[in-house]
Structure formats: structure tokens, C-alpha cells
Design a protein around this motif. Structure first.
Motif: not given
Length: 671
Positions: A597, A606, A608
């Protein structure tokens, strides 16, 4: 024949050759787009006559090449219109994200923004708009796998909901926000196609697509008024960098690569000195505009002496009363910095008049030399000092007497005391400015030099902006228009507006307020649950509605472990957000140490699949599966905590899981 015909992945009730023909048209269109891009890449800027022109032309060619980029996983066209004829337009039109033509200039795909494409979104059996058949296409990645026909020539036809449209809306999402050109609804299309001169304000409940509508309106205006807006500029203003990262792919996917995207802080200055919210509230009040204007012009002093300019054996005098008359005529009729320059030129002009009276014949070069001379500069500096916004604001927040003179009756004595720094900075150069100060500095800067205006401004989550921030944004579209997006129920700042009409007034724009209440993303079960908070946070707003029932999408678990809920979500398809009170981010992240995570931050770019999201950063974002931890702590963390919780509860587009050890807020206590 049924009103709607569906061709699934393996067509049963439609000939396979129809699907094969559409797939062949897609292949032809992609090949043509590749050829168009290759042609653009082959063009050279060397034909320009000079280096500057070469650079400008090369930049335009680079933009053209970027706009023609093919995205293999993105459908090149998503719809087809079979027209009834009676005009010079083609009988069959494919509607897609951009225009594509073959080597003979025959259109293979028509841009969704073109006037003829409007029928794809607006035509109905009651008003077919000369359309006999509307065909929607289904895709898996970039492969065309299905089509669905809607006959529009029969007014009595009951078309019913589109399976392809519904599946596209409900498709799980990962990564940045997608465009919605294939799923724009008629009321959204009306907003998107509003004229460039019209400022539009959209009050949108969660999941109604207001952000996407604003972005698509920007793309539409750039298509319709390319030359004008390319020159004047279009800007998107979002609440934070994480939000900008989330929406960053939408406009490029539509071929628009030259649009600035920023935050209010990025526009006004990245100032973040800590400050009491009560002080920020006073600084954000529109009354500060008059205070700042007085503070600036209070620096001009009444001239006590005249001017003496010496040239050779002669002295040329400008009397003190003449200097006062010039200053009085300029004050309030010009901006501060140009006023300084005008004062120097007016003084120099009077000196030239004296020279002419002596029989001399001075020209403009002599006047410029006099304006730059030491006596003139000294007088101008004494009467009309050179200033920066920081100097003025530093004095205002440091000097109680000066603040009282500037404030007059606009601020109460208590408000004036609140504004003063407890420990003033030694100089303006060492001062640490807050986010609220940034708008004040911008206001002062505009009084000194006029702020350039853009052609169009899109402002998202506008309900959270202070009146002074709105004034700052308004200056950037004073010669243009704006698209204002937000939801009064999601206002989480102490200065959040309760009226769009009042907000537009501070923005300096006259616009029509349109309300979107029909949601397409958030399941009804979740939206109805979150709407229990509306009587407490925005009782005047209509309760939002959702087209998606979402039975079983809501789960409330007292004391459930976060890691278990996250692991269960990871077993499903789509993106996952664990939204937590800001103070518990680190602890929750540590509890998820066994699962891959990331933690969302204001500057996050980013991607994720599983994110721990601070509650204060959730606004404007969407995730397939949302896990909310301790709603009561979210409410108690800030004065408008219930509004923050409303935001948090409406981020899910597939499932919402609520984990709580503490009792839920009273409004949510029973299911």
C-alpha cells in the motif's frame, strides 16, 4: 423487433459480419490516425524565416503530434449515428475522441465536440434530430467487442436503459480519472456546450460527474474557439496536487495537451505558515479588499516641496502646488506602479514646458532623460515610494496604528487585534506568510500592476474558497469566463460559502447556477446513507439520487480490523482507499504493513491500488472500494467535521465499509 438490440461479445441476435465490419472500420481509423501523426512528425519548422518563428512553429508542431497520439487501450470511437439525410452531411457518422480522416480527407471519426455530434448525446425518440439509428459500442481494452442499437425514428419506441452505457459507468477504475465522452448525459451535455462567453456554476451532488463536466467543457471550448483560447489561455484550478494528479489524464486523452492545471496555492504562492483558523477567516473576508487598498495608497504623502531641475546655467522649477495637483490627478485613477512612472513623466513634461518658454526645442528624449534624473527620482521616491506587496502587508500586520488607519470601520477592534502578529518579523524579507496571506498579497499586487486575464478558468471544489481567494481567481478571468464546480454540502473550510450567487459575486462573474442531483457513480444505498447528514450541513439542498441501486454495497462493522477489511477488498477488482482521520494515518499504515500500500499526500503522483487516504485529502477523488475508519474521529477533528464525513462517505463507487470502535454520529446511528 425490440427497441434496443444488443450484440454481446459473441453476437447472437445480430450478424457477426456487422461486428466484423465495425472492427474493420476501427482498424482503418487507427491506421489513418497513425498516418496523420506521421505526417505531422514529417513537417519541419525550418521553413520559418527567423529563429523565433522557428521555435514557435516547432512548438505548435510538437503539440499537434502529441494531440494525435493513439492510446491503444482507449476506444477511438464509441458511437455511430445513421442520419436521415436531407443535407450535405454523411449518412453515417462515427463519434469519437478526436477527428480522424483518411488520405483523401474523408472523415472516418468525427470529434465528439463537433456540432453534428451533439445528436449522439441529445437525440431521443421524441426529438430524433434527424437520426434514424444510434449505435453504441462496447470495448474490452481497445478491442471492439459489442454494439447496441437504439432506433430513434419511432417516437413510440421505449428504448430503456443501455447495458453498454451502464457497464461503462460502473466499470471498475484504477489509476487516474477517465474521460466520460462515451457516457455524457443530456443535462451534462448542455453544460459542456455552453457558450464561451457564459460563466456556468454547477452545484453537483457526489457522483454526478461535475468535475468531468468541467474538464469536458474546457476541452469543448478549446475545440470550438481554438485560436482565441490558445492565445488567452485556459486553466484548471483544483483543491490539491493529489486531485490534479487524479484528473491529469482526462484532457490529454481528449487531445488537449496545452492546458495549465494548478491549485490556488500554486497560483498565488506556496505559503504555508501555520495560522489560527479564526485569523485566516478574517483575512479571507472580502472586507479586507478595502483595507488593503487604503493601506497601499496611504503610502503616498502630500508633496511639500516643488521640483528644481538644473541644466547648464539654467534652473527649471515646478511649484509645490503643481506637484500636488499632479499627484491628486493620478491617485485613484491608475494602478500604483504605473502611477509612479506617470508622475515622473508629468514632472518631466512641466520641465520641458519651462524649457520651451525659454525658447528651447526639447524632444521626447530630453523628457525621458529628465524623468530619469536624480531630482525627479528623489521627489517621486519621497512622494510615491516604490513598494512591493510584501512591504505593504508586513507593515499592515505589524503596525497597529497603521492597521487602524487602513481598516477604518471595516474591521472591528477585536478583528484588528487578531490580525496583528504577536511577534512581528524584523522585515518583510524575513516574514513567513500563511495561505490566507497569499490572497492578500495577490490583491495588493493587482493594485500595483494589472493581473493578466485568461480566456477561461475552471475552478473545482469552489465552495471551499475564501472571498479573497475568489477575488484573486476572478481577476484571472475578468476578460473571460469561468466554469465553477462544487457542492455546498461538501464545504469543509471555516469560510465555506452557503450561496453560489454570493460566490459568483466575489468572483466578479454573472452566471447561471445549474444543479446536478442525479448520480451515476455512487450506489444508491451508499448515497442515501450519506444523505442523512444533509439536514445538518446543507438543509436547503435537494437530496441526491442515484441510478445504481447498489444493494449490499454498504457494510458497517463495529470494531473490525482494518487489515482484514483491506485484504478482503484486495480480493476484488478495482481501486481501494482506506480513509482515516488525519491523526491516525501513521497508525493505520502500520497496521497494513503486511499488505502492499501507499499513503496519499498532498503532492502524491504515485499510483497504487491500495491507498491510505487522510480524510482532508479525499475530496474530489473516487475509488471502487472505500473503507472508512472511525467516522466520529473525522467529525470531531474540525469545526465542519460533519461536512468532511459527508465527503468521505461519498467516495465509493462500488462498496463502502465503515469500521468503528466508537459510537457513530447520531445522524448515522441506525441503518
Amino acid at each position: 423487433m425490440p427497441a434496443r438490440q444488443l450484440a454481446p461479445d459473441i453476437p447472437a441476435d445480430a450478424p457477426s459480419e456487422v461486428l466484423a465490419a465495425e472492427q474493420a472500420h476501427l482498424a482503418q481509423s487507427r491506421a489513418a490516425l497513425t498516418a496523420m501523426r506521421a505526417h505531422a512528425q514529417s513537417l519541419s519548422a525550418d521553413a520559418a524565416s527567423d529563429w523565433v518563428s522557428q521555435q514557435i512553429l516547432q512548438s505548435l508542431l510538437d503539440q499537434r503530434v502529441a494531440a494525435l497520439a493513439d492510446h491503444p487501450d482507449t476506444p477511438l470511437f464509441f458511437g455511430r449515428l445513421d442520419r436521415g439525410g436531407g443535407d450535405d452531411l454523411p449518412a453515417t457518422i462515427y463519434v469519437g475522441r478526436r477527428h480522424v480522416h483518411d488520405g483523401h480527407s474523408k472523415p472516418l471519426v468525427i470529434d465528439w465536440r463537433a456540432p453534428v455530434s451533439r445528436a449522439f448525446y441529445q437525440a431521443s425518440p421524441a426529438d430524433p434530430m434527424n437520426i434514424v439509428l444510434r449505435r453504441r459500442f462496447g470495448y474490452h481494452g481497445g478491442t471492439l467487442t459489442a454494439f447496441e442499437d437504439e432506433p430513434l425514428g419511432d417516437e413510440s419506441a421505449d428504448i430503456g436503459p443501455s447495458k453498454i452505457l451502464t457497464e461503462e459507468i460502473e466499470r471498475p477504475r484504477t489509476g487516474p480519472m477517465r474521460d466520460i465522452v462515451a457516457t455524457i448525459q443530456p443535462d451534462q451535455d448542455e453544460i459542456v456546450r455552453s457558450t464561451v462567453a457564459q460563466t456556468v456554476c454547477v452545484q453537483g451532488a457526489p457522483g454526478t460527474g461535475k468535475t468531468a463536466v468541467g474538464l469536458h467543457r474546457a476541452a469543448y471550448l478549446l475545440f470550438t474557439h481554438r485560436e482565441r483560447l490558445a492565445r488567452a489561455g485556459v486553466m484548471i484550478v483544483g483543491p490539491n496536487r493529489a486531485f490534479l494528479s487524479y484528473i491529469s489524464s482526462v484532457l490529454p486523452a481528449l487531445g488537449e495537451v496545452k492546458v495549465d492545471q494548478t491549485t490556488v496555492a500554486g497560483l498565488l504562492g506556496e505559503h504555508a505558515a501555520p495560522e489560527d483558523p479564526a485569523v485566516s477567516t478574517v483575512k479571507g473576508d472580502a472586507r479586507m479588499a478595502a483595507v488593503l487598498e487604503r493601506a497601499l495608497w496611504l503610502h503616498i504623502v502630500k508633496p511639500e516641496d516643488g521640483l528644481v531641475f538644473t541644466k547648464g546655467a539654467y534652473r527649471y522649477r515646478v511649484a509645490d502646488h503643481e506637484v500636488r495637483e499632479i499627484v491628486a490627478s493620478l491617485r485613484g485613477t491608475t494602478r500604483y506602479t504605473p502611477g509612479r512612472a506617470a508622475l515622473a513623466q508629468r514632472l518631466a513634461h512641466l520641465v520641458l514646458v519651462r524649457m520651451e518658454q525659454r525658447g528651447e526645442s526639447p524632444d521626447d528624449r530630453v523628457q525621458d532623460a529628465v524623468a530619469r534624473s536624480k531630482p525627479v527620482k528623489q521627489l517621486v521616491d519621497a512622494v510615491w515610494p516604490k513598494l512591493t506587496p510584501e512591504q505593504v502587508l508586513h507593515r499592515l500586520l505589524s503596525d497597529a496604528e497603521f492597521l487602524a488607519r487602513a481598516a477604518k470601520s471595516d474591521l472591528t477592534p477585536d478583528e484588528q487585534r487578531a490580525l496583528l502578529w504577536a511577534k512581528p518579523y524584523r522585515s518583510w524579507k524575513s516574514a513567513k506568510w500563511s495561505a490566507a496571506d497569499a490572497a492578500l498579497l495577490d490583491e495588493l499586487g493587482d493594485h500595483m500592476e494589472r493581473t493578466p486575464s485568461l480566456g477561461h478558468l475552471v475552478v473545482d471544489e469552489a465552495q471551499d474558497l475564501s472571498e479573497m481567494q475568489l477575488r484573486a481567481l476572478g481577476r484571472r478571468c475578468r476578460n473571460g469566463s469561468a466554469t465553477v464546480l462544487g457542492d455546498l454540502a461538501q464545504g469543509t473550510t471555516p469560510w465555506s460559502t452557503t450561496s453560489w450567487e454570493q460566490l459568483l459575486r466575489h468572483l466578479g462573474q454573472e452566471g447561471e447556477v445549474t444543479e446536478l442531483t442525479l448520480g451515476f457513480r455512487v450506489p444508491r444505498e451508499i448515497l442515501d446513507y450519506a444523505a442523512r447528514l444533509l439536514p445538518s450541513i446543507a438543509p436547503h439542498l435537494a437530496a441526491p439520487r442515484s441510478l445504481r441501486p447498489g444493494r449490499g454495497s454498504l457494510s458497517i462493522t463495529p470494531g473490525g480490523p482494518v487489515a482484514v477489511a483491506a485484504a478482503e477488498a484486495l480480493a476484488k477488482e478495482g481501486s481501494i482507499a482506506v480513509i482515516v482521520p488525519d491523526a491516525e494515518v501513521a497508525a493505520v499504515s502500520e497496521s497494513l504493513a503486511g499488505l502492499p500500500h501507499a499513503v496519499l499526500s498532498p503532492e502524491s503522483t504515485e499510483e497504487h491500488r491500495l491507498l491510505v487516504v487522510p480524510a482532508t485529502l479525499a475530496k474530489g477523488l473516487e475509488y471502487d472500494h472505500v473503507i472508512v475508519v472511525e467516522p466520529t474521529d473525522i467529525v470531531e477533528a474540525e469545526p465542519r467535521g460533519l461536512a468532511r464525513l459527508y465527503v468521505v462517505l461519498t467516495r465509493a463507487v462500488t462498496s463502502l465499509t465503515i469500521l468503528h470502535a466508537k459510537p457513530l454520529p447520531a445522524q448515522l446511528a441506525t441503518v
